[in-house]
Design an enzyme around this catalytic site. Structure first.
Site, mmCIF file in Angstrom:
data_model
loop_
_atom_site.group_PDB
_atom_site.id
_atom_site.type_symbol
_atom_site.label_atom_id
_atom_site.label_comp_id
_atom_site.label_asym_id
_atom_site.label_seq_id
_atom_site.Cartn_x
_atom_site.Cartn_y
_atom_site.Cartn_z
ATOM 1 C CG ASP A 149 -2.282 0.909 1.286
ATOM 2 O OD1 ASP A 149 -2.235 1.327 -0.210
ATOM 3 O OD2 ASP A 149 -3.052 0.700 2.020
ATOM 4 C CG ASN A 170 -7.128 -2.015 -6.700
ATOM 5 O OD1 ASN A 170 -6.038 -2.799 -6.120
ATOM 6 N ND2 ASN A 170 -7.537 -1.055 -5.610
#
EC number: 2.5.1.89
Length: 255
Positions: free
Chosen positions: A31, A79
């Site tokens: 991340d 995503n």
């Protein structure tokens, strides 16, 4: 050399001395690529490339430490909500990396097996072909396994496995009373044999596991390590600190 450059190797050795147990399977939620890019004033695509470079560096560390399986969370089903331009750039990057795997000297020296986890039907045809080519080129390697989670969702993989089992029951191939944990596991991840996750690492100062490998990680009570650095800034020290958390957990359970 800076003072930090002198001290970091010493601290790495100190951390390694504290780690008597090395995890077999480490799963990483990478991340912070976009936030890293924004902070230093580069575009998002460059941030993702910096993250991909860090992944290659991390694989060297993992091999050096004796970790046998690494699973990286590269692109989740959630995503797909990102902009078309960002998704297109990410898929271009993934395709490039999978193709480069075939000729990567380290892949063949370390005997790295590369395989994808996730819903292939959601990927464009050219990326899917690159994935399959990399898997085919490394399928016989057993020195180290890199699982790349693409178009991946933890709950979704369990749903897909359940559908396969239900279909087999309807066709008379499976008796309902024979369904057990081992059978469910055999239908997860396209039947790939992947050991339970020992340690989950998440970078970028986020404190959640985001539906990542729920059967292999949550179901086996893996250790979890959250750290502040964005993924492109992840260091070997951060990996060793995570392993120390795993080591402490294993030692505590032994007593």
């Amino acid at each position: 050399m800076t003072l930090r450059g002198l001290l970091e190797p010493l601290y790495e050795r100190y951390l390694l001395m504290q780690c008597t147990q090395i995890p077999t399977h480490v799963a990483i939620i990478q991340d912070g690529n976009r936030r890293f890019a924004k902070e230093i004033g580069i575009d998002t695509a460059q941030g993702h490339r910096a993250g991909a470079d860090k992944t290659e560096e991390m694989l060297d560390w993992a091999h050096e430490l004796g970790i046998r399986f690494v699973t990286i969370y590269s692109f989740s089903t959630e995503n797909f909500h990102r902009t078309e331009e960002e998704i297109r750039e990410l898929f271009r990057l993934f395709k490039e990396k999978f193709i480069s795997t075939i000729s990567d000297e380290r892949v063949h020296r370390y005997k790295i097996r590369v395989q994808m986890l996730g819903d292939r039907s959601l990927l464009p045809e050219d990326l899917r072909a690159a994935v399959e080519a990399a898997e085919e080129a490394t399928k016989d390697y057993d020195g180290f396994t890199l699982n790349v989670a693409l178009a991946y969702g933890g709950r979704n993989e369990i749903v897909l496995a359940a559908r396969e089992i239900v279909s087999a029951v309807r066709e008379g191939k499976i008796a309902p009373d024979t369904i057990d944990q081992k059978m469910v596991e055999s239908h997860l991840h396209e039947g790939k044999e992947i050991p339970p996750v020992d340690l989950i690492i998440r970078t970028g100062n986020e404190y959640r596991t985001s539906n990542f490998l729920p059967w292999l990680a949550n179901g086996h009570e893996s250790a979890v390590y959250f750290c502040a650095p964005y993924w492109p800034l992840f260091r070997k020290i951060d990996l060793l600190r995570a392993i120390r958390i795993y080591d402490q957990r294993v030692s505590a359970k032994a007593h």
